[in-house]
Design a protein around this motif. Structure first.
Motif: not given
Length: 358
Positions: A272-273, A304
């Motif tokens: 994620q991210h 994300d």
């Protein structure tokens, strides 16, 4: 008159013996102050959290120790307090006293001599120096520490980590050392590592087979770094028990075929991210297939990432099995969740079947 003198002398000697017995097996309290020595269940421990400077610490170990084989050394302050004012650990700091574990945190410590822990090399099992100001650490001492299982030197300013030579080390944490540099083969001679934490060290690149020598690796944390791409064999694992790989909060944009292999059936992959816009079938299908036999769900977390939701993800969203592996919060660049039924129906309806390409 002589009788009174003898009685007084006898009482004095009795008092001295009583005092000694009260402190035994520790040194006399006044000799090691402000350090404190305690004994419990046969273990003798020293807490020097109240020392103010290098001299106070060294002076405590010039005391008369009835026994020199101690268990735990502690020098810790909470992060809300002022740092402990010790700046260096020299070859003479601990005198002839040995410890099986050292816990040091929130100090002004900037340097550790190669021989600072030398008297304890043969018995040391645990060493932590955290939230301090180290710019270097003598990693070469590990080859002389046959029982050391756990080394943590996180939240410092260490700039270079030399190759880790240790058959005993199982836990290594060097996290939060900005701009830390190490060689591609740094971990090749530490085969028994189980937990390796390298988060927030400004890591930009993972060379092929960097972690392939760790046949017992369970946990790898590379999060909060500056990795932009993953090349073939960057994450090749030979451990049958690899359970968690953390790559979140990097800058990963491109992932090449064969970047990861050796996952166990229930390995969690945290992505994620990051900056992934695609999940190419020729890159990711084999990765998903490697864990689909597990009963676990949500193994691969892609929250994300600005995925482009077009026909290129049909292979993924048309498979219930793959979508079970995918974390449920993964979304398109417009915020639509990948597991949104309307999105899935639309892509399946409008996208032709594709043949997997190499």
């Amino acid at each position: 008159m002589h009788l009174l003198v003898y009685l007084s002398l006898g009482l004095f000697l009795l008092g001295a013996v009583a005092s000694s017995r009260l402190s035994w097996p520790c040194p006399e309290p006044e000799e090691i102050a402000p350090c404190i020595c305690t004994s419990e269940a046969g273990d003798i421990n020293m807490d020097c959290s109240e020392v103010q400077n290098d001299e106070q610490l060294s002076a405590a170990f010039r005391a008369n120790f009835p026994f020199t084989d101690l268990n735990q050394f502690t020098m810790i302050k909470s992060l809300s307090e002022d740092k402990i004012g010790v700046t260096k650990l020299s070859a003479d700091t601990f005198g002839n006293v040995t410890f099986t574990s050292f816990a040091i945190s929130h100090t002004t410590l900037t340097s550790v001599d190669d021989l600072a822990f030398s008297k304890s090399f043969a018995i040391m099992e645990f060493l932590v120096i955290s939230y301090s100001e180290l710019t270097s650490f003598p990693f070469d001492i590990l080859k002389n520490c046959p029982k050391l299982k756990d080394l943590r030197v996180f939240n410092n300013q260490i700039k270079h980590m030399s190759n880790i030579h240790s058959e005993s080390l199982e836990y290594l944490q060097v996290s939060h050392n900005p701009d830390l540099h190490f060689n591609d083969d740094t971990f090749q001679t530490a085969p028994n590592l189980k937990h390796l934490l390298l988060n927030k060290v400004d890591l930009q690149y993972i060379a092929p087979d960097t972690f392939a020598a760790q046949e017992k690796l369970e946990y790898l944390d590379l999060s909060m770094n500056k990795i932009t791409s993953l090349v073939p064999d960057s994450l090749r694992f030979t451990s049958p028990v690899i359970g968690e790989i953390k790559l979140q909060n990097n800058h990963i944009e491109t992932v090449e075929k064969g970047f990861i292999s050796g996952l166990s059936g229930d390995t969690f992959l945290w992505m994620q991210h990051n900056r992934l816009t695609e999940l190419p079938e020729n890159v990711w299908k084999t990765v998903f297939d490697s864990v689909t036999s597990a009963a676990s769900k949500d193994l691969f977390v892609f929250d994300d990432n600005p995925f482009r939701c077009d026909c290129h993800i049909k292979w993924l969203i048309s498979s219930t099995t793959y979508m079970d592996v995918m974390g449920e919060r993964a979304s398109c660049d417009d915020g639509t969740l990948l597991n949104d039924a309307t999105l899935g129906d639309f892509i399946i309806q409008h996208c032709p079947d594709r043949t997997l390409r190499d």
